[in-house]
Design a protein around this motif. Sequence first.
Motif, PDB file in Angstrom:
ATOM      1  N   SER A 117       0.957  -1.098   0.012  1.00 57.66           N
ATOM      2  CA  SER A 117       0.021   0.092   0.291  1.00 57.66           C
ATOM      3  C   SER A 117       1.008   1.231  -0.028  1.00 57.66           C
ATOM      4  O   SER A 117       1.930   1.356   0.750  1.00 57.66           O
ATOM      5  CB  SER A 117      -0.715  -0.034   1.169  1.00 57.66           C
ATOM      6  N   PHE A 118       0.847   2.174  -1.019  1.00 59.01           N
ATOM      7  CA  PHE A 118       1.633   3.122  -1.030  1.00 59.01           C
ATOM      8  C   PHE A 118       1.011   4.590  -1.223  1.00 59.01           C
ATOM      9  O   PHE A 118       0.062   4.719  -1.815  1.00 59.01           O
ATOM     10  CB  PHE A 118       2.410   2.982  -2.678  1.00 59.01           C
ATOM     11  N   PHE A 119       1.452   5.350  -0.410  1.00 58.02           N
ATOM     12  CA  PHE A 119       0.727   6.777  -0.298  1.00 58.02           C
ATOM     13  C   PHE A 119       1.920   7.958  -0.773  1.00 58.02           C
ATOM     14  O   PHE A 119       2.906   7.894  -0.012  1.00 58.02           O
ATOM     15  CB  PHE A 119       0.225   6.901   1.067  1.00 58.02           C
ATOM     16  N   GLY A 120       1.469   8.763  -1.777  1.00 58.44           N
ATOM     17  CA  GLY A 120       2.355  10.030  -1.920  1.00 58.44           C
ATOM     18  C   GLY A 120       1.621  11.271  -1.635  1.00 58.44           C
ATOM     19  O   GLY A 120       0.419  11.672  -1.949  1.00 58.44           O
ATOM     20  N   CYS A 121       2.286  12.112  -1.069  1.00 60.99           N
ATOM     21  CA  CYS A 121       1.979  13.444  -0.735  1.00 60.99           C
ATOM     22  C   CYS A 121       2.888  14.536  -1.078  1.00 60.99           C
ATOM     23  O   CYS A 121       4.116  14.476  -0.996  1.00 60.99           O
ATOM     24  CB  CYS A 121       1.777  13.814   0.852  1.00 60.99           C
ATOM     25  N   ASP A 122       2.672  15.752  -1.658  1.00 59.51           N
ATOM     26  CA  ASP A 122       3.170  16.842  -2.049  1.00 59.51           C
ATOM     27  C   ASP A 122       2.339  18.051  -1.964  1.00 59.51           C
ATOM     28  O   ASP A 122       0.997  17.918  -2.182  1.00 59.51           O
ATOM     29  CB  ASP A 122       3.791  16.712  -3.428  1.00 59.51           C
ATOM     30  N   ILE A 123       2.985  19.198  -1.603  1.00 60.96           N
ATOM     31  CA  ILE A 123       2.273  20.386  -1.386  1.00 60.96           C
ATOM     32  C   ILE A 123       1.791  21.018  -2.868  1.00 60.96           C
ATOM     33  O   ILE A 123       0.905  21.989  -2.864  1.00 60.96           O
ATOM     34  CB  ILE A 123       3.172  21.464  -0.734  1.00 60.96           C
ATOM     35  N   SER A 124       2.172  20.538  -3.806  1.00 59.17           N
ATOM     36  CA  SER A 124       2.072  21.138  -5.257  1.00 59.17           C
ATOM     37  C   SER A 124       0.717  20.168  -5.974  1.00 59.17           C
ATOM     38  O   SER A 124       1.035  19.144  -6.181  1.00 59.17           O
ATOM     39  CB  SER A 124       3.110  21.057  -6.220  1.00 59.17           C
ATOM     40  N   LYS A 125      -0.181  21.053  -6.260  1.00 56.42           N
ATOM     41  CA  LYS A 125      -1.262  20.508  -7.076  1.00 56.42           C
ATOM     42  C   LYS A 125      -0.730  19.877  -8.406  1.00 56.42           C
ATOM     43  O   LYS A 125      -1.122  18.810  -8.639  1.00 56.42           O
ATOM     44  CB  LYS A 125      -2.477  21.207  -6.808  1.00 56.42           C
ATOM     45  N   SER A 126      -0.046  20.688  -8.928  1.00 55.21           N
ATOM     46  CA  SER A 126       0.261  20.442 -10.512  1.00 55.21           C
ATOM     47  C   SER A 126       1.049  19.128 -10.243  1.00 55.21           C
ATOM     48  O   SER A 126       0.947  18.380 -11.309  1.00 55.21           O
ATOM     49  CB  SER A 126       1.168  21.592 -11.075  1.00 55.21           C
ATOM     50  N   ALA A 127       2.100  18.906  -9.314  1.00 54.03           N
ATOM     51  CA  ALA A 127       2.844  17.774  -9.180  1.00 54.03           C
ATOM     52  C   ALA A 127       2.032  16.382  -8.924  1.00 54.03           C
ATOM     53  O   ALA A 127       2.272  15.462  -9.729  1.00 54.03           O
ATOM     54  CB  ALA A 127       4.045  17.969  -8.108  1.00 54.03           C
ATOM     55  N   VAL A 128       1.226  16.607  -8.171  1.00 55.54           N
ATOM     56  CA  VAL A 128       0.281  15.597  -7.799  1.00 55.54           C
ATOM     57  C   VAL A 128      -0.557  14.903  -8.724  1.00 55.54           C
ATOM     58  O   VAL A 128      -0.846  13.968  -8.893  1.00 55.54           O
ATOM     59  CB  VAL A 128      -0.499  15.568  -6.225  1.00 55.54           C
ATOM     60  N   ARG A 129      -1.072  16.061  -9.481  1.00 60.32           N
ATOM     61  CA  ARG A 129      -2.122  15.900 -10.585  1.00 60.32           C
ATOM     62  C   ARG A 129      -1.187  14.580 -11.727  1.00 60.32           C
ATOM     63  O   ARG A 129      -1.703  13.731 -12.094  1.00 60.32           O
ATOM     64  CB  ARG A 129      -2.562  16.976 -11.221  1.00 60.32           C
ATOM     65  N   MET A 130       0.005  15.322 -11.932  1.00 57.96           N
ATOM     66  CA  MET A 130       0.829  14.492 -12.809  1.00 57.96           C
ATOM     67  C   MET A 130       1.191  13.108 -12.120  1.00 57.96           C
ATOM     68  O   MET A 130       1.356  11.912 -13.007  1.00 57.96           O
ATOM     69  CB  MET A 130       2.151  15.288 -13.192  1.00 57.96           C
ATOM     70  N   ALA A 131       1.552  13.064 -10.793  1.00 64.24           N
ATOM     71  CA  ALA A 131       1.950  11.758 -10.543  1.00 64.24           C
ATOM     72  C   ALA A 131       0.823  10.817 -10.450  1.00 64.24           C
ATOM     73  O   ALA A 131       1.051   9.551 -10.602  1.00 64.24           O
ATOM     74  CB  ALA A 131       2.253  12.155  -8.710  1.00 64.24           C
ATOM     75  N   ALA A 132      -0.446  11.314  -9.985  1.00 68.29           N
ATOM     76  CA  ALA A 132      -1.526  10.416  -9.942  1.00 68.29           C
ATOM     77  C   ALA A 132      -2.066   9.718 -11.377  1.00 68.29           C
ATOM     78  O   ALA A 132      -2.374   8.722 -11.489  1.00 68.29           O
ATOM     79  CB  ALA A 132      -3.014  10.994  -9.453  1.00 68.29           C
ATOM     80  N   LYS A 133      -1.695  10.765 -12.403  1.00 70.62           N
ATOM     81  CA  LYS A 133      -1.771  10.049 -13.823  1.00 70.62           C
ATOM     82  C   LYS A 133      -0.638   8.943 -14.047  1.00 70.62           C
ATOM     83  O   LYS A 133      -1.114   7.956 -14.627  1.00 70.62           O
ATOM     84  CB  LYS A 133      -1.586  11.103 -14.781  1.00 70.62           C
ATOM     85  N   ALA A 134       0.591   9.325 -13.432  1.00 70.69           N
ATOM     86  CA  ALA A 134       1.499   8.164 -13.980  1.00 70.69           C
ATOM     87  C   ALA A 134       1.526   7.043 -13.137  1.00 70.69           C
ATOM     88  O   ALA A 134       2.047   6.015 -13.652  1.00 70.69           O
ATOM     89  CB  ALA A 134       2.945   8.996 -13.484  1.00 70.69           C
ATOM     90  N   ALA A 135       1.153   6.988 -11.858  1.00 67.06           N
ATOM     91  CA  ALA A 135       1.323   5.795 -10.825  1.00 67.06           C
ATOM     92  C   ALA A 135      -0.349   5.544 -10.442  1.00 67.06           C
ATOM     93  O   ALA A 135      -0.637   5.924  -9.166  1.00 67.06           O
ATOM     94  CB  ALA A 135       2.100   6.128  -9.818  1.00 67.06           C
ATOM     95  N   PRO A 136      -1.433   4.920 -11.044  1.00 71.79           N
ATOM     96  CA  PRO A 136      -2.718   4.842 -10.619  1.00 71.79           C
ATOM     97  C   PRO A 136      -2.825   3.990  -9.599  1.00 71.79           C
ATOM     98  O   PRO A 136      -3.633   3.770  -8.744  1.00 71.79           O
ATOM     99  CB  PRO A 136      -3.255   4.365 -12.015  1.00 71.79           C
ATOM    100  N   ASP A 137      -1.697   2.993  -9.343  1.00 73.41           N
ATOM    101  CA  ASP A 137      -1.716   2.061  -8.046  1.00 73.41           C
ATOM    102  C   ASP A 137      -1.340   2.806  -6.754  1.00 73.41           C
ATOM    103  O   ASP A 137      -1.423   2.104  -5.734  1.00 73.41           O
ATOM    104  CB  ASP A 137      -0.995   0.695  -8.414  1.00 73.41           C
TER     105      ASP A 137
END
Length: 276
Positions: A117-137
Amino acid sequence: MYFTCPICNKNLYYTNSNCSVACENGHCFDFAKEGYLYLLPPNKKHSKDPGDDKEMVAARRRFLAGGHYQLFSDALNTLAAKLLNIQSPILVDAGCGEGYYTERLAQSLQSAGKAMSFFGCDISKSAVRMAAKAAPDVSFAVASSFSLPLPDACADLLVDVFAPVVPEEFCRIVKPGGYFILAVPSAKHLFGLKEILYDAPYENEEKDTDYTGFQFTERVPVRGALHLTGRDVQDLFSMTPYFWKTPKEGSKKLEAVSELTTEIGFDFLVYKRETT
Protein backbone atom coordinates in the motif's frame (compact mmCIF):
# COMPACT_ATOMS: atom_id res chain seq x y z
CA MET A 1 -9.55 4.87 3.16
CA TYR A 2 -6.14 5.21 4.78
CA PHE A 3 -5.78 9.00 4.66
CA THR A 4 -7.00 10.97 7.66
CA CYS A 5 -8.89 14.25 7.83
CA PRO A 6 -6.46 17.19 7.63
CA ILE A 7 -8.79 19.33 9.76
CA CYS A 8 -9.59 17.10 12.75
CA ASN A 9 -7.28 14.08 12.17
CA LYS A 10 -10.18 11.62 12.27
CA ASN A 11 -10.30 8.64 9.92
CA LEU A 12 -11.74 9.25 6.47
CA TYR A 13 -14.33 6.92 4.94
CA TYR A 14 -15.61 6.52 1.40
CA THR A 15 -19.03 8.00 0.81
CA ASN A 16 -21.77 5.98 -0.86
CA SER A 17 -20.80 7.32 -4.28
CA ASN A 18 -17.08 6.51 -3.80
CA CYS A 19 -16.41 9.88 -5.42
CA SER A 20 -15.50 11.50 -2.12
CA VAL A 21 -14.43 10.75 1.45
CA ALA A 22 -15.62 12.18 4.76
CA CYS A 23 -14.85 11.94 8.46
CA GLU A 24 -17.25 11.50 11.38
CA ASN A 25 -17.24 15.28 11.92
CA GLY A 26 -18.64 15.89 8.45
CA HIS A 27 -15.52 17.21 6.73
CA CYS A 28 -15.79 16.02 3.12
CA PHE A 29 -13.22 15.85 0.32
CA ASP A 30 -13.80 14.99 -3.33
CA PHE A 31 -11.54 12.93 -5.54
CA ALA A 32 -10.10 14.75 -8.54
CA LYS A 33 -10.67 13.13 -11.91
CA GLU A 34 -7.05 11.89 -11.80
CA GLY A 35 -7.84 10.04 -8.56
CA TYR A 36 -6.04 12.13 -5.93
CA LEU A 37 -7.43 13.96 -2.90
CA TYR A 38 -6.84 17.61 -2.03
CA LEU A 39 -6.06 17.52 1.71
CA LEU A 40 -4.35 20.87 2.20
CA PRO A 41 -6.47 23.20 4.37
CA PRO A 42 -6.25 26.95 3.65
CA ASN A 43 -4.55 27.62 6.99
CA LYS A 44 -1.68 25.32 5.99
CA LYS A 45 -0.99 27.02 2.66
CA HIS A 46 1.78 29.61 2.49
CA SER A 47 0.57 30.97 -0.86
CA LYS A 48 -2.40 30.74 -3.22
CA ASP A 49 -0.82 27.88 -5.18
CA PRO A 50 2.09 26.50 -3.11
CA GLY A 51 4.86 24.26 -4.37
CA ASP A 52 6.23 23.82 -7.88
CA ASP A 53 4.17 25.33 -10.69
CA LYS A 54 3.11 23.64 -13.94
CA GLU A 55 6.22 24.70 -15.85
CA MET A 56 8.63 23.39 -13.21
CA VAL A 57 6.71 20.13 -12.89
CA ALA A 58 6.71 19.66 -16.66
CA ALA A 59 10.45 20.34 -16.83
CA ARG A 60 11.14 17.78 -14.12
CA ARG A 61 8.97 15.18 -15.81
CA ARG A 62 10.74 15.68 -19.17
CA PHE A 63 14.17 15.48 -17.57
CA LEU A 64 13.50 12.45 -15.41
CA ALA A 65 11.63 10.64 -18.20
CA GLY A 66 14.85 10.95 -20.20
CA GLY A 67 16.50 8.54 -17.76
CA HIS A 68 19.13 11.01 -16.59
CA TYR A 69 18.59 10.13 -12.92
CA GLN A 70 17.60 6.49 -13.38
CA LEU A 71 20.70 5.29 -11.51
CA PHE A 72 19.35 7.02 -8.39
CA SER A 73 15.89 5.53 -8.84
CA ASP A 74 17.35 2.05 -9.34
CA ALA A 75 19.46 2.41 -6.21
CA LEU A 76 16.43 3.55 -4.20
CA ASN A 77 14.41 0.58 -5.45
CA THR A 78 17.16 -1.87 -4.48
CA LEU A 79 17.57 -0.31 -1.04
CA ALA A 80 13.83 -0.29 -0.35
CA ALA A 81 13.49 -3.95 -1.37
CA LYS A 82 16.30 -4.85 1.02
CA LEU A 83 14.68 -3.06 3.95
CA LEU A 84 11.13 -4.30 3.33
CA ASN A 85 11.34 -7.95 4.28
CA ILE A 86 7.59 -8.23 4.82
CA GLN A 87 4.96 -9.27 2.31
CA SER A 88 2.49 -6.36 2.48
CA PRO A 89 4.41 -3.20 3.37
CA ILE A 90 2.96 0.28 3.74
CA LEU A 91 5.03 3.02 2.13
CA VAL A 92 4.86 6.81 2.18
CA ASP A 93 6.63 9.18 -0.22
CA ALA A 94 6.72 12.53 1.57
CA GLY A 95 7.23 15.28 -1.01
CA CYS A 96 6.65 12.93 -3.96
CA GLY A 97 6.74 15.67 -6.60
CA GLU A 98 5.51 14.55 -10.02
CA GLY A 99 5.93 10.92 -9.02
CA TYR A 100 8.96 9.65 -10.94
CA TYR A 101 10.59 7.88 -7.99
CA THR A 102 7.22 6.88 -6.56
CA GLU A 103 6.07 5.28 -9.80
CA ARG A 104 9.27 3.33 -10.39
CA LEU A 105 9.47 2.17 -6.75
CA ALA A 106 5.88 0.93 -6.90
CA GLN A 107 6.59 -0.96 -10.13
CA SER A 108 9.76 -2.48 -8.67
CA LEU A 109 8.03 -3.75 -5.52
CA GLN A 110 5.06 -5.07 -7.46
CA SER A 111 7.42 -6.97 -9.77
CA ALA A 112 8.96 -8.52 -6.65
CA GLY A 113 5.52 -9.76 -5.58
CA LYS A 114 4.94 -7.24 -2.78
CA ALA A 115 1.25 -6.53 -2.07
CA MET A 116 2.08 -3.01 -0.96
CA SER A 117 0.00 0.00 0.00
CA PHE A 118 1.72 3.16 -1.21
CA PHE A 119 0.84 6.78 -0.39
CA GLY A 120 2.36 9.90 -1.93
CA CYS A 121 1.96 13.48 -0.71
CA ASP A 122 3.16 16.79 -2.07
CA ILE A 123 2.16 20.40 -1.52
CA SER A 124 2.07 21.11 -5.26
CA LYS A 125 -1.28 20.40 -6.89
CA SER A 126 0.34 20.41 -10.34
CA ALA A 127 2.86 17.79 -9.24
CA VAL A 128 0.32 15.52 -7.58
CA ARG A 129 -1.97 15.69 -10.60
CA MET A 130 0.86 14.42 -12.82
CA ALA A 131 1.93 11.79 -10.27
CA ALA A 132 -1.60 10.40 -10.03
CA LYS A 133 -1.74 10.00 -13.81
CA ALA A 134 1.63 8.23 -13.89
CA ALA A 135 1.11 5.86 -10.96
CA PRO A 136 -2.58 4.86 -10.64
CA ASP A 137 -1.74 2.12 -8.12
CA VAL A 138 -0.46 4.71 -5.62
CA SER A 139 -2.83 6.79 -3.47
CA PHE A 140 -1.92 10.47 -3.77
CA ALA A 141 -2.95 13.57 -1.86
CA VAL A 142 -2.10 17.24 -2.03
CA ALA A 143 -0.80 17.75 1.49
CA SER A 144 2.04 19.28 3.47
CA SER A 145 4.89 17.17 4.83
CA PHE A 146 4.57 19.27 7.98
CA SER A 147 1.12 17.78 8.61
CA LEU A 148 0.75 14.50 6.76
CA PRO A 149 -2.87 13.27 6.59
CA LEU A 150 -1.95 9.77 7.74
CA PRO A 151 -2.44 7.86 11.01
CA ASP A 152 0.23 7.40 13.67
CA ALA A 153 2.76 4.58 13.23
CA CYS A 154 1.37 3.55 9.86
CA ALA A 155 4.40 3.28 7.57
CA ASP A 156 6.95 0.50 7.25
CA LEU A 157 9.01 2.82 5.04
CA LEU A 158 8.96 6.57 4.49
CA VAL A 159 10.92 7.97 1.53
CA ASP A 160 12.08 11.58 1.16
CA VAL A 161 13.90 12.48 -2.08
CA PHE A 162 15.07 16.10 -1.89
CA ALA A 163 11.94 17.22 -0.05
CA PRO A 164 11.57 19.04 3.29
CA VAL A 165 12.56 16.92 6.29
CA VAL A 166 10.10 17.11 9.17
CA PRO A 167 11.59 14.86 11.88
CA GLU A 168 8.70 15.04 14.36
CA GLU A 169 6.10 14.28 11.70
CA PHE A 170 8.16 11.49 10.14
CA CYS A 171 8.69 9.97 13.59
CA ARG A 172 4.93 10.03 14.13
CA ILE A 173 4.22 8.33 10.80
CA VAL A 174 6.84 5.55 10.78
CA LYS A 175 6.16 2.37 12.73
CA PRO A 176 8.61 1.39 15.49
CA GLY A 177 11.18 -0.74 13.70
CA GLY A 178 10.27 0.84 10.34
CA TYR A 179 12.63 2.83 8.12
CA PHE A 180 13.11 6.33 6.77
CA ILE A 181 15.23 6.86 3.62
CA LEU A 182 16.49 10.39 2.99
CA ALA A 183 18.16 11.36 -0.30
CA VAL A 184 20.71 14.17 -0.04
CA PRO A 185 23.14 15.59 -2.64
CA SER A 186 26.78 14.52 -2.62
CA ALA A 187 29.51 17.15 -2.28
CA LYS A 188 30.05 17.44 -6.05
CA HIS A 189 26.45 16.91 -7.21
CA LEU A 190 25.82 19.25 -10.18
CA PHE A 191 29.15 21.02 -9.65
CA GLY A 192 29.49 21.49 -13.41
CA LEU A 193 26.20 23.39 -13.43
CA LYS A 194 27.31 25.59 -10.55
CA GLU A 195 30.57 26.40 -12.34
CA ILE A 196 28.45 28.10 -15.00
CA LEU A 197 25.99 29.79 -12.64
CA TYR A 198 28.39 31.18 -10.04
CA ASP A 199 31.73 32.96 -10.05
CA ALA A 200 32.72 30.98 -6.94
CA PRO A 201 31.03 27.56 -7.14
CA TYR A 202 30.77 25.68 -3.88
CA GLU A 203 30.53 22.04 -2.87
CA ASN A 204 27.49 20.77 -0.99
CA GLU A 205 27.94 20.17 2.71
CA GLU A 206 28.08 16.51 3.70
CA LYS A 207 27.15 15.61 7.25
CA ASP A 208 25.45 12.92 9.27
CA THR A 209 22.37 14.30 11.01
CA ASP A 210 20.64 12.64 13.92
CA TYR A 211 16.86 12.79 14.13
CA THR A 212 15.00 12.22 17.37
CA GLY A 213 13.23 8.87 17.39
CA PHE A 214 15.44 7.42 14.65
CA GLN A 215 18.74 5.56 14.64
CA PHE A 216 21.07 6.19 11.70
CA THR A 217 22.02 2.86 10.11
CA GLU A 218 23.90 3.50 6.85
CA ARG A 219 24.85 5.89 4.05
CA VAL A 220 24.52 4.51 0.52
CA PRO A 221 26.43 6.62 -2.04
CA VAL A 222 25.43 6.66 -5.71
CA ARG A 223 27.64 8.50 -8.22
CA GLY A 224 27.52 9.19 -11.93
CA ALA A 225 28.07 11.78 -14.65
CA LEU A 226 25.80 13.62 -17.07
CA HIS A 227 26.32 15.08 -20.49
CA LEU A 228 23.31 17.13 -21.51
CA THR A 229 22.43 19.04 -24.65
CA GLY A 230 19.66 21.36 -25.74
CA ARG A 231 16.51 21.63 -23.66
CA ASP A 232 17.73 19.12 -21.05
CA VAL A 233 20.17 21.73 -19.73
CA GLN A 234 17.42 24.22 -18.93
CA ASP A 235 15.09 21.49 -17.64
CA LEU A 236 17.76 20.41 -15.15
CA PHE A 237 18.20 23.98 -13.97
CA SER A 238 14.43 24.44 -13.59
CA MET A 239 14.13 21.48 -11.22
CA THR A 240 16.92 22.55 -8.85
CA PRO A 241 16.94 25.02 -5.92
CA TYR A 242 19.42 27.10 -7.95
CA PHE A 243 16.53 28.15 -10.18
CA TRP A 244 15.28 30.34 -7.32
CA LYS A 245 18.64 31.36 -5.85
CA THR A 246 20.73 32.22 -8.90
CA PRO A 247 21.22 35.92 -9.81
CA LYS A 248 20.07 36.98 -13.29
CA GLU A 249 23.66 37.13 -14.52
CA GLY A 250 24.15 33.43 -13.78
CA SER A 251 20.87 32.48 -15.44
CA LYS A 252 21.86 34.39 -18.57
CA LYS A 253 25.18 32.53 -18.69
CA LEU A 254 23.32 29.23 -18.66
CA GLU A 255 20.92 30.36 -21.39
CA ALA A 256 23.92 30.72 -23.68
CA VAL A 257 25.07 27.15 -23.00
CA SER A 258 24.06 24.36 -25.40
CA GLU A 259 25.93 21.54 -23.62
CA LEU A 260 26.65 20.66 -20.01
CA THR A 261 28.85 17.99 -18.43
CA THR A 262 28.65 17.53 -14.69
CA GLU A 263 29.15 15.05 -11.89
CA ILE A 264 25.99 13.86 -10.18
CA GLY A 265 25.63 12.11 -6.84
CA PHE A 266 23.04 11.17 -4.26
CA ASP A 267 23.63 9.75 -0.81
CA PHE A 268 20.75 7.70 0.59
CA LEU A 269 20.74 8.00 4.37
CA VAL A 270 18.89 5.18 6.11
CA TYR A 271 17.28 5.63 9.52
CA LYS A 272 15.47 3.06 11.63
CA ARG A 273 12.59 4.08 13.87
CA GLU A 274 13.44 3.33 17.47
CA THR A 275 11.20 0.88 19.25
CA THR A 276 11.35 2.51 22.68
